[in-house]
Design a protein around this motif. Structure first.
Motif, PDB file in Angstrom:
ATOM      1  N   ALA A  64      43.919  38.384  44.877  1.00  0.00           N
ATOM      2  CA  ALA A  64      42.851  38.402  43.874  1.00  0.00           C
ATOM      3  C   ALA A  64      43.457  38.812  42.540  1.00  0.00           C
ATOM      4  O   ALA A  64      44.214  39.786  42.462  1.00  0.00           O
ATOM      5  CB  ALA A  64      41.762  39.379  44.292  1.00  0.00           C
ATOM      6  N   SER A  65      43.107  38.066  41.491  1.00  0.00           N
ATOM      7  CA  SER A  65      43.652  38.370  40.177  1.00  0.00           C
ATOM      8  C   SER A  65      42.568  38.200  39.120  1.00  0.00           C
ATOM      9  O   SER A  65      41.540  37.570  39.356  1.00  0.00           O
ATOM     10  CB  SER A  65      44.843  37.464  39.864  1.00  0.00           C
ATOM     11  OG  SER A  65      44.439  36.106  39.813  1.00  0.00           O
ATOM     12  N   GLY A  66      42.845  38.752  37.942  1.00  0.00           N
ATOM     13  CA  GLY A  66      41.889  38.655  36.847  1.00  0.00           C
ATOM     14  C   GLY A  66      41.335  40.015  36.487  1.00  0.00           C
ATOM     15  O   GLY A  66      41.960  41.044  36.717  1.00  0.00           O
ATOM     16  N   SER A  67      40.130  39.997  35.937  1.00  0.00           N
ATOM     17  CA  SER A  67      39.473  41.222  35.515  1.00  0.00           C
ATOM     18  C   SER A  67      38.807  41.890  36.714  1.00  0.00           C
ATOM     19  O   SER A  67      37.703  41.538  37.103  1.00  0.00           O
ATOM     20  CB  SER A  67      38.414  40.897  34.444  1.00  0.00           C
ATOM     21  OG  SER A  67      37.726  42.057  34.065  1.00  0.00           O
ATOM     22  N   ILE A  68      39.512  42.845  37.326  1.00  0.00           N
ATOM     23  CA  ILE A  68      39.053  43.479  38.567  1.00  0.00           C
ATOM     24  C   ILE A  68      39.043  44.993  38.401  1.00  0.00           C
ATOM     25  O   ILE A  68      40.070  45.593  38.120  1.00  0.00           O
ATOM     26  CB  ILE A  68      39.969  43.098  39.747  1.00  0.00           C
ATOM     27  CG1 ILE A  68      39.918  41.592  40.002  1.00  0.00           C
ATOM     28  CG2 ILE A  68      39.557  43.868  40.995  1.00  0.00           C
ATOM     29  CD1 ILE A  68      40.925  41.115  41.037  1.00  0.00           C
TER      30      ILE A  68
ATOM     31  N   ARG B 260      33.818  43.613  38.322  1.00  0.00           N
ATOM     32  CA  ARG B 260      34.705  43.321  37.199  1.00  0.00           C
ATOM     33  C   ARG B 260      34.777  44.448  36.197  1.00  0.00           C
ATOM     34  O   ARG B 260      35.625  44.454  35.307  1.00  0.00           O
ATOM     35  CB  ARG B 260      34.269  42.020  36.536  1.00  0.00           C
ATOM     36  CG  ARG B 260      34.396  40.823  37.465  1.00  0.00           C
ATOM     37  CD  ARG B 260      33.977  39.552  36.784  1.00  0.00           C
ATOM     38  NE  ARG B 260      34.825  39.267  35.632  1.00  0.00           N
ATOM     39  CZ  ARG B 260      34.594  38.281  34.781  1.00  0.00           C
ATOM     40  NH1 ARG B 260      33.548  37.494  34.958  1.00  0.00           N
ATOM     41  NH2 ARG B 260      35.395  38.066  33.765  1.00  0.00           N
TER      42      ARG B 260
ATOM     43  N   VAL C 234      37.848  35.915  37.591  1.00  0.00           N
ATOM     44  CA  VAL C 234      38.483  36.388  38.817  1.00  0.00           C
ATOM     45  C   VAL C 234      38.891  35.166  39.636  1.00  0.00           C
ATOM     46  O   VAL C 234      38.125  34.217  39.759  1.00  0.00           O
ATOM     47  CB  VAL C 234      37.533  37.272  39.638  1.00  0.00           C
ATOM     48  CG1 VAL C 234      38.126  37.581  40.998  1.00  0.00           C
ATOM     49  CG2 VAL C 234      37.223  38.568  38.888  1.00  0.00           C
TER      50      VAL C 234
ATOM     51  N   ASN D  65      45.904  43.995  45.581  1.00  0.00           N
ATOM     52  CA  ASN D  65      44.675  43.185  45.666  1.00  0.00           C
ATOM     53  C   ASN D  65      44.871  41.988  46.591  1.00  0.00           C
ATOM     54  O   ASN D  65      44.453  40.866  46.283  1.00  0.00           O
ATOM     55  CB  ASN D  65      44.238  42.707  44.276  1.00  0.00           C
ATOM     56  CG  ASN D  65      43.727  43.833  43.405  1.00  0.00           C
ATOM     57  OD1 ASN D  65      43.330  44.890  43.897  1.00  0.00           O
ATOM     58  ND2 ASN D  65      43.733  43.607  42.094  1.00  0.00           N
TER      59      ASN D  65
ATOM     60  N   TYR E 108      33.213  36.384  45.704  1.00  0.00           N
ATOM     61  CA  TYR E 108      34.173  35.398  45.210  1.00  0.00           C
ATOM     62  C   TYR E 108      34.865  34.717  46.382  1.00  0.00           C
ATOM     63  O   TYR E 108      35.088  35.334  47.437  1.00  0.00           O
ATOM     64  CB  TYR E 108      35.225  36.055  44.312  1.00  0.00           C
ATOM     65  CG  TYR E 108      34.669  36.553  42.999  1.00  0.00           C
ATOM     66  CD1 TYR E 108      34.138  37.833  42.901  1.00  0.00           C
ATOM     67  CD2 TYR E 108      34.659  35.731  41.869  1.00  0.00           C
ATOM     68  CE1 TYR E 108      33.610  38.291  41.708  1.00  0.00           C
ATOM     69  CE2 TYR E 108      34.139  36.194  40.672  1.00  0.00           C
ATOM     70  CZ  TYR E 108      33.616  37.469  40.608  1.00  0.00           C
ATOM     71  OH  TYR E 108      33.091  37.916  39.421  1.00  0.00           O
TER      72      TYR E 108
ATOM     73  N   ILE F 257      33.913  41.816  44.664  1.00  0.00           N
ATOM     74  CA  ILE F 257      34.668  42.354  43.546  1.00  0.00           C
ATOM     75  C   ILE F 257      33.730  42.773  42.428  1.00  0.00           C
ATOM     76  O   ILE F 257      32.761  42.068  42.123  1.00  0.00           O
ATOM     77  CB  ILE F 257      35.672  41.301  43.026  1.00  0.00           C
ATOM     78  CG1 ILE F 257      36.718  40.993  44.109  1.00  0.00           C
ATOM     79  CG2 ILE F 257      36.339  41.752  41.734  1.00  0.00           C
ATOM     80  CD1 ILE F 257      37.633  39.834  43.770  1.00  0.00           C
TER      81      ILE F 257
END
Length: 121
Positions: free
Chosen positions: A24-28, A101, A2, A76, A110, A99
């Motif tokens: 916010a980015s990634g595995s959320i 995941r 994340v 996000n 985070y 957050i």
């Protein structure tokens, strides 16, 4: 992974305005509270404003009436609109978010890398 990435920091004259953004980015799987903190040289990091997923907000007394926090849950993203800036607002501004995941996991804290806001008198 994340990531929180802030943008919008700049040098501005007293009385001016800036708008900070944090994506916010990634595995959320979900985001609960999001917020902005700041840390001036030689001082502790302090909460500036926070907003929960339902939209309720909280502000430090020093920024009430001048700053507005908002969020776009679909993107996000959390924003901080800063008006009537003062030299004492000079600091590195950090984005924070709780957050999870995956739907089976709990929420973790985070932080972004920070963006510099400098207000000249």
């Amino acid at each position: 992974q994340v990531q929180l990435v802030e943008s919008g920091g700049d040098l501005v004259q007293a009385g001016g305005s800036l708008r900070l953004s944090c994506v916010a980015s990634g595995s959320i799987a979900g985001i609960n509270a999001m917020g902005w903190y700041r840390q001036a040289p030689g001082k502790q990091r302090e909460l500036v404003a926070s907003i929960i997923s339902g939209g309720s907000t909280n502000y430090a007394d020093s920024v009430k009436g001048r700053f507005t926090i908002s969020r776009d849950n679909a993107k996000n993203t959390v924003y901080l609109q800063m008006n009537s800036l003062k030299p004492e607002d000079t600091a590195v501004y950090y984005c924070n978010a709780y957050i999870r995941r995956s739907y089976g996991s709990g929420y973790s804290d985070y932080w972004g890398q920070g963006t510099q806001v400098t207000v000249s008198s």
